[in-house]
Motif scaffolding. Structure first.
Motif, short mmCIF file in Angstrom:
data_model
loop_
_atom_site.label_atom_id
_atom_site.label_comp_id
_atom_site.label_asym_id
_atom_site.label_seq_id
_atom_site.Cartn_x
_atom_site.Cartn_y
_atom_site.Cartn_z
N SER A 4 -65.02 2.75 -4.19
CA SER A 4 -65.62 1.45 -4.49
C SER A 4 -65.24 0.95 -5.87
O SER A 4 -65.03 -0.25 -6.08
N ASP A 5 -65.11 1.88 -6.83
CA ASP A 5 -64.77 1.49 -8.20
C ASP A 5 -63.40 0.83 -8.29
O ASP A 5 -63.14 0.06 -9.22
N LEU A 6 -62.52 1.12 -7.34
CA LEU A 6 -61.20 0.51 -7.35
C LEU A 6 -61.28 -1.01 -7.27
O LEU A 6 -60.38 -1.72 -7.72
N LEU A 7 -62.37 -1.50 -6.69
CA LEU A 7 -62.52 -2.94 -6.50
C LEU A 7 -63.10 -3.63 -7.73
O LEU A 7 -63.18 -4.86 -7.75
N GLY A 8 -63.53 -2.87 -8.73
CA GLY A 8 -64.04 -3.46 -9.96
C GLY A 8 -65.56 -3.37 -10.08
O GLY A 8 -66.22 -2.63 -9.35
N GLU A 9 -66.10 -4.12 -11.01
CA GLU A 9 -67.53 -4.10 -11.29
C GLU A 9 -68.32 -4.70 -10.13
O GLU A 9 -67.87 -5.62 -9.46
N VAL A 10 -69.53 -4.14 -9.94
CA VAL A 10 -70.42 -4.61 -8.87
C VAL A 10 -71.38 -5.65 -9.42
O VAL A 10 -71.98 -5.47 -10.49
N HIS A 11 -71.52 -6.75 -8.69
CA HIS A 11 -72.46 -7.81 -9.05
C HIS A 11 -73.18 -8.27 -7.79
O HIS A 11 -72.80 -7.91 -6.67
N GLU A 12 -74.20 -9.09 -7.99
CA GLU A 12 -74.87 -9.74 -6.88
C GLU A 12 -74.95 -11.23 -7.14
O GLU A 12 -75.18 -11.66 -8.28
N ALA A 13 -74.72 -12.03 -6.11
CA ALA A 13 -74.80 -13.48 -6.20
C ALA A 13 -75.99 -13.96 -5.37
O ALA A 13 -76.11 -13.61 -4.19
N ASP A 14 -76.87 -14.73 -6.01
CA ASP A 14 -78.01 -15.30 -5.31
C ASP A 14 -77.58 -16.63 -4.70
O ASP A 14 -77.36 -17.62 -5.43
N LEU A 15 -77.46 -16.66 -3.38
CA LEU A 15 -76.99 -17.87 -2.70
C LEU A 15 -78.14 -18.68 -2.13
O LEU A 15 -77.91 -19.62 -1.36
N GLY A 16 -79.35 -18.35 -2.52
CA GLY A 16 -80.52 -19.06 -2.02
C GLY A 16 -81.10 -18.39 -0.81
O GLY A 16 -82.16 -17.75 -0.88
N SER A 17 -80.43 -18.47 0.31
CA SER A 17 -80.93 -17.85 1.54
C SER A 17 -80.51 -16.40 1.69
O SER A 17 -80.97 -15.71 2.59
N ALA A 18 -79.63 -15.94 0.80
CA ALA A 18 -79.14 -14.56 0.88
C ALA A 18 -78.63 -14.12 -0.48
O ALA A 18 -78.19 -14.94 -1.30
N ARG A 19 -78.69 -12.81 -0.69
CA ARG A 19 -78.04 -12.20 -1.86
C ARG A 19 -76.80 -11.46 -1.36
O ARG A 19 -76.87 -10.70 -0.39
N ILE A 20 -75.71 -11.70 -2.02
CA ILE A 20 -74.44 -11.10 -1.61
C ILE A 20 -73.94 -10.18 -2.71
O ILE A 20 -73.82 -10.59 -3.87
N ARG A 21 -73.67 -8.94 -2.35
CA ARG A 21 -73.07 -8.00 -3.31
C ARG A 21 -71.56 -8.15 -3.28
O ARG A 21 -70.96 -8.27 -2.20
N TYR A 22 -70.95 -8.15 -4.45
CA TYR A 22 -69.50 -8.29 -4.51
C TYR A 22 -68.93 -7.49 -5.67
O TYR A 22 -69.64 -7.17 -6.63
N HIS A 23 -67.66 -7.15 -5.56
CA HIS A 23 -66.92 -6.51 -6.64
C HIS A 23 -66.01 -7.54 -7.29
O HIS A 23 -65.53 -8.46 -6.64
N ASP A 24 -65.78 -7.35 -8.58
CA ASP A 24 -65.00 -8.32 -9.36
C ASP A 24 -64.03 -7.54 -10.23
O ASP A 24 -64.43 -6.71 -11.05
N ARG A 25 -62.74 -7.78 -10.03
CA ARG A 25 -61.73 -7.06 -10.81
C ARG A 25 -60.60 -8.01 -11.22
O ARG A 25 -60.12 -8.81 -10.41
N GLY A 26 -60.20 -7.90 -12.47
CA GLY A 26 -59.05 -8.66 -12.95
C GLY A 26 -59.43 -9.99 -13.58
O GLY A 26 -60.58 -10.43 -13.55
N GLU A 27 -58.44 -10.63 -14.16
CA GLU A 27 -58.61 -11.94 -14.78
C GLU A 27 -57.48 -12.85 -14.32
O GLU A 27 -56.38 -12.40 -14.04
N GLY A 28 -57.79 -14.14 -14.25
CA GLY A 28 -56.79 -15.11 -13.83
C GLY A 28 -57.30 -15.97 -12.70
O GLY A 28 -58.50 -16.03 -12.43
N PRO A 29 -56.42 -16.65 -11.99
CA PRO A 29 -56.83 -17.49 -10.86
C PRO A 29 -57.60 -16.65 -9.82
O PRO A 29 -57.22 -15.52 -9.53
N PRO A 30 -58.67 -17.21 -9.25
CA PRO A 30 -59.54 -16.42 -8.39
C PRO A 30 -58.99 -16.24 -6.96
O PRO A 30 -58.42 -17.16 -6.37
N VAL A 31 -59.22 -15.04 -6.44
CA VAL A 31 -58.90 -14.69 -5.07
C VAL A 31 -60.17 -14.15 -4.44
O VAL A 31 -60.75 -13.20 -4.96
N VAL A 32 -60.60 -14.73 -3.34
CA VAL A 32 -61.81 -14.29 -2.64
C VAL A 32 -61.41 -13.74 -1.27
O VAL A 32 -60.71 -14.41 -0.50
N PHE A 33 -61.86 -12.53 -0.99
CA PHE A 33 -61.49 -11.84 0.25
C PHE A 33 -62.62 -11.95 1.28
O PHE A 33 -63.80 -11.84 0.93
#
Length: 287
Positions: A4-33
């Motif tokens: 899991s650490d390969l994907l970067g730091e773990v965060h959570e995003a509050d989207l209102g109706s749901a909380r989504i856990r995501y990993h964040d790694r690198g800097e630059g233009p964003p790529v969402v999988f």
């Protein structure tokens, strides 16, 4: 370092109706999988690090598709509802000119996103994915009906306990090469252990209907941003003709093939997929 650490730091995003856990790694233009049904962000564990090292910010969320760990009881988990969650994720994190990279069911959700909330998208990469009349593939066509029957999803979850079944069918013919046991557990244990996750899975599966992908296909010609289709000719679920059909309706697309792979190209051919993604993003960078 864990997988899991390969994907970067773990965060959570509050989207209102749901909380989504995501990993964040690198800097630059964003790529969402965007992964598909009964997988999570670990599907991209051998792709996102390479893309991040090439100079991009890689965000790998665990979408509420049955392998997530944070229940989403208040969220609309129909396909349009999950597509709206993806749009909300981009909004909450204030991501713009995003490259969306999707696989399997996630490709169908991304097509809905492309046709309903394209504003923050800069370009798209679709690996073998549900599209047109194929939502789901024929072998899984009964799952939405089963999900509407009391106890139906429990039956599916229990069937997936069989290691012999998973190995003999290569995870229902989604992968050509073996997936490590701990990755399979990360995909399958959440819905087995947590009834709330299982209920999220049930709600999404029960809402699957080809009318969503067919409607999206009618609208895709209006999406003029660059799209890369990376298809696996050996894939049993999403044949090459499906990728060719998508290329025919997307006005700014290119189709490339990836050999020695089934549906889960990020599992079977991560190095080749990573190289294609980076090349595509650099070729279509915003100046």
């Amino acid at each position: 370092m864990t997988t899991s650490d390969l994907l970067g730091e773990v965060h959570e995003a509050d989207l209102g109706s749901a909380r989504i856990r995501y990993h964040d790694r690198g800097e630059g233009p964003p790529v969402v999988f965007v992964h598909g049904l009964l997988t999570n962000g670990l599907l991209w564990r051998k792709v996102a690090p390479t893309v991040a090292e090439a100079g991009f910010r890689c965000l790998t969320p665990d979408w509420p598709l049955g392998s997530h760990e944070i229940p989403a009881p208040g969220a609309d988990l129909s396909p349009p509802g999950v597509a709206a969650l993806i749009a909300r994720f981009l909004e909450v994190l204030d991501l713009t000119d995003v490259t969306v990279v999707a696989n399997d069911t996630g490709g169908a959700l991304t097509q809905l996103l492309m046709t309903t909330s394209p504003e923050r998208i800069g370009r798209v990469v679709l690996t073998p994915s549900d599209s047109f009349e194929r939502f789901l593939p024929p072998i899984f066509a009964g799952l939405p009906v089963l999900a509407r029957i009391p106890g139906g999803v429990w039956t599916v979850v229990q069937a997936l306990r069989s290691q012999l079944l998973l190995k003999s069918t290569n995870f229902a013919w989604a992968v050509k090469h073996p997936v490590p046991r701990h990755i399979l557990d990360a995909y399958l244990l959440p819905s087995r252990r947590n009834p709330e996750i299982r209920e999220d899975l049930r709600r999404f599966m029960a809402g699957i209907d080809k009318r969503y992908t067919l409607t999206a296909a009618e609208r895709l010609p209006a999406f003029e941003k660059p799209v890369l289709l990376t298809w696996a000719p050996e894939d049993r679920h999403f044949p090459l003709w499906l990728g060719q059909k998508l290329a025919g309706v997307l006005p700014n697309s290119e189709l490339k093939t990836i050999d020695d792979s089934y549906t889960f190209v990020p599992e079977d051919q991560p190095e080749l997929l990573s190289a294609m993604v980076v090349e595509f993003m650099r070729a279509h960078a915003t100046t």
